[in-house]
Scaffold this motif. Structure first.
Motif, mmCIF file in Angstrom:
data_model
loop_
_atom_site.group_PDB
_atom_site.id
_atom_site.type_symbol
_atom_site.label_atom_id
_atom_site.label_comp_id
_atom_site.label_asym_id
_atom_site.label_seq_id
_atom_site.Cartn_x
_atom_site.Cartn_y
_atom_site.Cartn_z
ATOM 1 N N ARG A 2 12.391 40.396 5.737
ATOM 2 C CA ARG A 2 12.387 38.989 5.332
ATOM 3 C C ARG A 2 11.113 38.652 4.570
ATOM 4 O O ARG A 2 10.036 39.160 4.891
ATOM 5 N N GLU A 50 5.835 38.655 4.899
ATOM 6 C CA GLU A 50 6.870 39.679 4.804
ATOM 7 C C GLU A 50 6.880 40.530 6.067
ATOM 8 O O GLU A 50 5.822 40.842 6.610
ATOM 9 N N GLU A 52 9.727 42.161 9.451
ATOM 10 C CA GLU A 52 10.991 42.012 10.166
ATOM 11 C C GLU A 52 11.224 40.532 10.459
ATOM 12 O O GLU A 52 10.279 39.776 10.679
ATOM 13 N N THR A 79 15.929 37.700 1.983
ATOM 14 C CA THR A 79 15.926 39.084 2.425
ATOM 15 C C THR A 79 15.432 39.946 1.268
ATOM 16 O O THR A 79 15.833 39.741 0.123
ATOM 17 N N ILE A 80 14.536 40.881 1.578
ATOM 18 C CA ILE A 80 14.024 41.814 0.574
ATOM 19 C C ILE A 80 14.228 43.236 1.080
ATOM 20 O O ILE A 80 14.270 43.472 2.279
ATOM 21 N N ALA A 81 14.345 44.163 0.151
ATOM 22 C CA ALA A 81 14.521 45.568 0.516
ATOM 23 C C ALA A 81 13.183 46.257 0.728
ATOM 24 O O ALA A 81 13.055 47.144 1.576
ATOM 25 N N VAL A 82 12.175 45.845 -0.044
ATOM 26 C CA VAL A 82 10.858 46.483 -0.023
ATOM 27 C C VAL A 82 9.787 45.396 -0.023
ATOM 28 O O VAL A 82 9.935 44.369 -0.693
ATOM 29 N N ARG A 83 8.717 45.627 0.698
ATOM 30 C CA ARG A 83 7.596 44.675 0.699
ATOM 31 C C ARG A 83 6.987 44.575 -0.698
ATOM 32 O O ARG A 83 6.778 45.585 -1.354
ATOM 33 N N SER A 114 7.682 39.500 -6.976
ATOM 34 C CA SER A 114 8.832 39.091 -7.782
ATOM 35 C C SER A 114 8.395 37.968 -8.725
ATOM 36 O O SER A 114 7.418 37.265 -8.463
#
Length: 131
Positions: A2, A50, A52, A79-83, A114
């Motif tokens: 997250r 960022e 869990e 929700t993100i895949a990578v920090r 981002s």
């Protein structure tokens, strides 16, 4: 994983101890596995967290309960895949920092962020610089 981005304002009359905040944040966030970036000018706070989901929520719940903050507004929560921020950082313009030096430091911290996160930070920085 997250990512939560919020802005808040210091409660009037509150003395902000950024060194103390940084020490407590480093300790608590390491323990929780939360990373991110905190920008402050000792009046406003812009922070991205960022980690869990439960860990980010726990940190954010502590922030919301902190009487030094008011007007807490979540700017995004996704929700993100990578920090995007691999290590905890606190960016603060010190009395001897030039605007250009501070902006360079922030661009470095935001390099992997981002476009939305980077734009939010850069917008606040530009607004504070223009003030």
């Amino acid at each position: 994983m997250r990512q939560l981005l919020y802005i808040s304002t210091a409660t009037p009359g509150t003395t902000i101890d950024t060194v103390g905040i940084l020490a407590a944040s480093l300790r608590n966030n390491r323990r929780e596995g939360v990373t991110g970036l905190l920008w402050t000018d000792d009046r406003r706070f812009l922070q991205v967290l960022e980690g869990e989901d439960a860990a980010v929520q726990g940190v954010f719940d502590r922030i919301k309960a902190d009487p030094r903050h008011r007007a807490i507004v979540v700017l995004h929560d996704r929700t993100i895949a990578v920090r995007e921020f691999g290590a905890w950082e606190m960016a603060r313009r010190g009395p001897s920092d030039t605007s250009d030096a501070f902006d360079t430091k922030m661009r470095h911290h935001l390099a992997a962020a981002s476009p939305a996160v980077r734009g939010t930070f850069e917008g606040l920085i530009a607004a504070r610089r223009a003030a």
